[in-house]
Design a protein around this motif. Structure first.
Motif, PDB file in Angstrom:
ATOM      1  N   ALA A  71     -40.187 -24.563  22.341  1.00 47.33           N
ATOM      2  CA  ALA A  71     -39.854 -24.481  23.490  1.00 47.33           C
ATOM      3  C   ALA A  71     -39.751 -25.675  23.603  1.00 47.33           C
ATOM      4  O   ALA A  71     -39.734 -26.771  24.415  1.00 47.33           O
ATOM      5  CB  ALA A  71     -41.468 -23.780  23.838  1.00 47.33           C
ATOM      6  N   SER A  72     -40.702 -26.717  22.484  1.00 45.48           N
ATOM      7  CA  SER A  72     -40.804 -28.392  23.031  1.00 45.48           C
ATOM      8  C   SER A  72     -39.117 -29.263  23.513  1.00 45.48           C
ATOM      9  O   SER A  72     -38.512 -29.640  24.034  1.00 45.48           O
ATOM     10  CB  SER A  72     -41.608 -29.218  22.094  1.00 45.48           C
ATOM     11  OG  SER A  72     -40.577 -29.252  21.599  1.00 45.48           O
ATOM     12  N   ASP A  73     -37.892 -28.377  22.511  1.00 42.74           N
ATOM     13  CA  ASP A  73     -36.469 -28.832  22.469  1.00 42.74           C
ATOM     14  C   ASP A  73     -36.323 -28.068  22.983  1.00 42.74           C
ATOM     15  O   ASP A  73     -34.928 -28.948  24.503  1.00 42.74           O
ATOM     16  CB  ASP A  73     -35.788 -29.039  21.476  1.00 42.74           C
ATOM     17  CG  ASP A  73     -36.565 -29.172  20.024  1.00 42.74           C
ATOM     18  OD1 ASP A  73     -37.067 -30.396  20.407  1.00 42.74           O
ATOM     19  OD2 ASP A  73     -36.126 -29.100  19.168  1.00 42.74           O
ATOM     20  N   VAL A  74     -36.003 -27.055  24.317  1.00 40.23           N
ATOM     21  CA  VAL A  74     -36.075 -26.962  25.459  1.00 40.23           C
ATOM     22  C   VAL A  74     -36.098 -27.656  26.426  1.00 40.23           C
ATOM     23  O   VAL A  74     -35.011 -27.552  27.559  1.00 40.23           O
ATOM     24  CB  VAL A  74     -36.642 -24.788  25.128  1.00 40.23           C
ATOM     25  CG1 VAL A  74     -35.558 -24.148  27.028  1.00 40.23           C
ATOM     26  CG2 VAL A  74     -35.769 -23.829  24.038  1.00 40.23           C
ATOM     27  N   LEU A  75     -37.477 -27.487  26.614  1.00 36.26           N
ATOM     28  CA  LEU A  75     -37.951 -28.626  28.262  1.00 36.26           C
ATOM     29  C   LEU A  75     -37.540 -30.239  27.882  1.00 36.26           C
ATOM     30  O   LEU A  75     -36.994 -30.754  28.805  1.00 36.26           O
ATOM     31  CB  LEU A  75     -38.612 -28.081  27.980  1.00 36.26           C
ATOM     32  CG  LEU A  75     -39.628 -29.227  28.937  1.00 36.26           C
ATOM     33  CD1 LEU A  75     -39.563 -28.531  30.562  1.00 36.26           C
ATOM     34  CD2 LEU A  75     -41.443 -29.494  29.058  1.00 36.26           C
ATOM     35  N   ASP A  76     -37.696 -30.425  26.516  1.00 30.96           N
ATOM     36  CA  ASP A  76     -36.920 -31.585  26.882  1.00 30.96           C
ATOM     37  C   ASP A  76     -35.244 -32.137  27.014  1.00 30.96           C
ATOM     38  O   ASP A  76     -35.092 -33.370  28.110  1.00 30.96           O
ATOM     39  CB  ASP A  76     -37.391 -32.096  25.187  1.00 30.96           C
ATOM     40  CG  ASP A  76     -36.793 -34.133  24.764  1.00 30.96           C
ATOM     41  OD1 ASP A  76     -36.665 -34.391  26.177  1.00 30.96           O
ATOM     42  OD2 ASP A  76     -36.372 -34.554  23.544  1.00 30.96           O
ATOM     43  N   PHE A  77     -34.650 -31.085  26.782  1.00 27.77           N
ATOM     44  CA  PHE A  77     -32.663 -31.231  26.756  1.00 27.77           C
ATOM     45  C   PHE A  77     -32.767 -29.830  28.289  1.00 27.77           C
ATOM     46  O   PHE A  77     -32.046 -30.598  27.844  1.00 27.77           O
ATOM     47  CB  PHE A  77     -32.517 -31.111  25.606  1.00 27.77           C
ATOM     48  CG  PHE A  77     -32.480 -31.582  24.096  1.00 27.77           C
ATOM     49  CD1 PHE A  77     -31.252 -32.671  23.934  1.00 27.77           C
ATOM     50  CD2 PHE A  77     -32.369 -31.297  22.790  1.00 27.77           C
ATOM     51  CE1 PHE A  77     -31.792 -33.431  23.074  1.00 27.77           C
ATOM     52  CE2 PHE A  77     -32.832 -31.796  21.869  1.00 27.77           C
ATOM     53  CZ  PHE A  77     -32.444 -33.055  21.785  1.00 27.77           C
ATOM     54  N   LYS A  78     -33.580 -29.405  28.479  1.00 28.46           N
ATOM     55  CA  LYS A  78     -33.549 -28.889  29.657  1.00 28.46           C
ATOM     56  C   LYS A  78     -32.765 -28.010  29.597  1.00 28.46           C
ATOM     57  O   LYS A  78     -31.169 -27.700  30.398  1.00 28.46           O
ATOM     58  CB  LYS A  78     -33.344 -29.629  30.911  1.00 28.46           C
ATOM     59  CG  LYS A  78     -34.603 -30.484  31.212  1.00 28.46           C
ATOM     60  CD  LYS A  78     -34.407 -31.182  32.524  1.00 28.46           C
ATOM     61  CE  LYS A  78     -35.678 -31.492  32.866  1.00 28.46           C
ATOM     62  NZ  LYS A  78     -36.659 -32.294  32.000  1.00 28.46           N
ATOM     63  N   GLU A  79     -32.028 -26.949  27.793  1.00 31.54           N
ATOM     64  CA  GLU A  79     -30.824 -25.897  28.104  1.00 31.54           C
ATOM     65  C   GLU A  79     -31.213 -25.296  27.289  1.00 31.54           C
ATOM     66  O   GLU A  79     -32.167 -25.325  25.722  1.00 31.54           O
ATOM     67  CB  GLU A  79     -29.332 -26.872  28.365  1.00 31.54           C
ATOM     68  CG  GLU A  79     -29.814 -27.474  26.656  1.00 31.54           C
ATOM     69  CD  GLU A  79     -27.924 -28.281  26.647  1.00 31.54           C
ATOM     70  OE1 GLU A  79     -27.390 -27.560  26.181  1.00 31.54           O
ATOM     71  OE2 GLU A  79     -27.712 -29.513  26.610  1.00 31.54           O
ATOM     72  N   GLY A  80     -30.584 -24.684  26.786  1.00 34.18           N
ATOM     73  CA  GLY A  80     -30.974 -23.108  25.708  1.00 34.18           C
ATOM     74  C   GLY A  80     -30.463 -22.332  26.460  1.00 34.18           C
ATOM     75  O   GLY A  80     -29.801 -21.164  27.706  1.00 34.18           O
ATOM     76  N   ILE A  81     -29.543 -20.982  25.144  1.00 30.60           N
ATOM     77  CA  ILE A  81     -29.392 -19.665  25.620  1.00 30.60           C
ATOM     78  C   ILE A  81     -30.834 -19.517  25.710  1.00 30.60           C
ATOM     79  O   ILE A  81     -31.731 -19.859  26.127  1.00 30.60           O
ATOM     80  CB  ILE A  81     -28.605 -19.268  24.659  1.00 30.60           C
ATOM     81  CG1 ILE A  81     -29.148 -18.329  23.650  1.00 30.60           C
ATOM     82  CG2 ILE A  81     -27.334 -20.471  24.217  1.00 30.60           C
ATOM     83  CD1 ILE A  81     -28.690 -17.559  22.367  1.00 30.60           C
ATOM     84  N   CYS A  82     -30.693 -17.812  26.653  1.00 29.83           N
ATOM     85  CA  CYS A  82     -31.652 -16.643  26.758  1.00 29.83           C
ATOM     86  C   CYS A  82     -32.766 -16.692  25.680  1.00 29.83           C
ATOM     87  O   CYS A  82     -34.283 -16.660  25.931  1.00 29.83           O
ATOM     88  CB  CYS A  82     -30.906 -15.694  27.291  1.00 29.83           C
ATOM     89  SG  CYS A  82     -30.843 -14.885  25.810  1.00 29.83           S
ATOM     90  N   CYS A 118     -23.785  -7.625  22.175  1.00 33.11           N
ATOM     91  CA  CYS A 118     -25.037  -8.798  21.469  1.00 33.11           C
ATOM     92  C   CYS A 118     -26.911  -8.590  22.129  1.00 33.11           C
ATOM     93  O   CYS A 118     -27.014  -7.482  22.720  1.00 33.11           O
ATOM     94  CB  CYS A 118     -24.717 -10.620  22.603  1.00 33.11           C
ATOM     95  SG  CYS A 118     -25.176 -10.795  24.090  1.00 33.11           S
ATOM     96  N   ILE A 119     -27.589  -8.790  21.648  1.00 30.17           N
ATOM     97  CA  ILE A 119     -29.272  -9.168  21.866  1.00 30.17           C
ATOM     98  C   ILE A 119     -29.276 -10.049  22.999  1.00 30.17           C
ATOM     99  O   ILE A 119     -28.629 -11.352  22.644  1.00 30.17           O
ATOM    100  CB  ILE A 119     -29.750  -9.071  20.504  1.00 30.17           C
ATOM    101  CG1 ILE A 119     -29.089  -8.084  19.467  1.00 30.17           C
ATOM    102  CG2 ILE A 119     -31.229  -9.086  20.795  1.00 30.17           C
ATOM    103  CD1 ILE A 119     -29.862  -6.330  20.278  1.00 30.17           C
ATOM    104  N   HIS A 120     -29.678 -10.338  23.857  1.00 28.55           N
ATOM    105  CA  HIS A 120     -30.036 -10.052  24.893  1.00 28.55           C
ATOM    106  C   HIS A 120     -32.096 -10.520  25.133  1.00 28.55           C
ATOM    107  O   HIS A 120     -32.216  -9.283  25.146  1.00 28.55           O
ATOM    108  CB  HIS A 120     -29.599  -9.974  26.184  1.00 28.55           C
ATOM    109  CG  HIS A 120     -30.718 -10.735  27.222  1.00 28.55           C
ATOM    110  ND1 HIS A 120     -30.133 -12.120  27.708  1.00 28.55           N
ATOM    111  CD2 HIS A 120     -31.192 -10.328  28.696  1.00 28.55           C
ATOM    112  CE1 HIS A 120     -30.261 -12.241  28.331  1.00 28.55           C
ATOM    113  NE2 HIS A 120     -31.194 -11.437  29.218  1.00 28.55           N
TER     114      HIS A 120
END
Length: 202
Positions: A71-82, A118-120
């Protein structure tokens, strides 16, 4: 759809995990920015959902190679897949004592079965004031996708086409599914991962 719980204990949906690291300073700061004591749990759930949906880019949409998981990386970089976005939403809400789990769908990866499946990932949130779980999908809206926060009728990103072998998994998981975590850890190029390496079933 009837949902089943992986755990009967609501506290299991509040646990801090490697992927849901809400004690991380960047998560704590964002929680302080988003939330205040005057807000109800429903308001907090909506605010967190709309933040992750609208302010965190979906890697595929922005054609980014970066793979995020924690979660911290998703927030830091402001991106991620679902998958990654579901980890961040869970972290923000668990930080506020709001039980949050993980749900999954099996979808066509693109527009026809021949192009694979794919799994979502999406989230389930337990609202104590209503004594019920609701599902929300913070994947990110774009043309043809209009997911919303709703406490009554689900407004998810993707309708399921059972005739084309798509399906709902009815379990609310307390932790991200091991297959989901594994694919994020094993890949370093998000575009390549999205096209060729997402799990097709749980």
């Amino acid at each position: 759809m009837i949902l089943f719980y992986e755990s009967e204990k609501l506290d299991d949906y509040l646990l801090e995990l490697t992927e849901v690291n809400y004690s991380n300073p960047i998560i704590k700061k964002k929680a302080d920015d988003l939330f205040n004591p005057s807000q109800t749990e429903i308001e907090k759930a909506r605010i967190a959902f709309e933040f992750v949906r609208d302010e965190i880019s979906h890697s595929w949409d922005k054609k980014s190679n970066r793979v995020t998981c924690k979660a911290s990386d998703v927030l830091d970089f402001k991106e991620g897949i679902c998958y990654a976005k579901s980890h961040l939403l869970a972290a923000l809400l668990r930080s506020q004592g709001i039980p949050t789990g993980f749900c999954y769908q099996r979808l066509m990866l693109f527009d026809t079965p021949e192009k694979g499946y794919c799994i979502h990932a999406l989230n389930a949130i337990f609202l104590k004031s209503l004594n019920k779980w609701i599902r929300v999908d913070a994947r990110g809206n774009k043309e043809g996708i209009d997911a919303q926060f709703s406490i009554d009728e689900e407004k998810l990103a993707f309708p399921i086409n059972k005739g084309l072998d798509e399906k709902e998994y009815p379990v609310i998981y307390a932790k991200p599914h091991p297959k989901i975590v594994a694919v994020l850890k094993e890949n370093t190029n998000a575009i390549e991962m999205y096209k060729n390496h997402l799990p097709e079933s749980l």
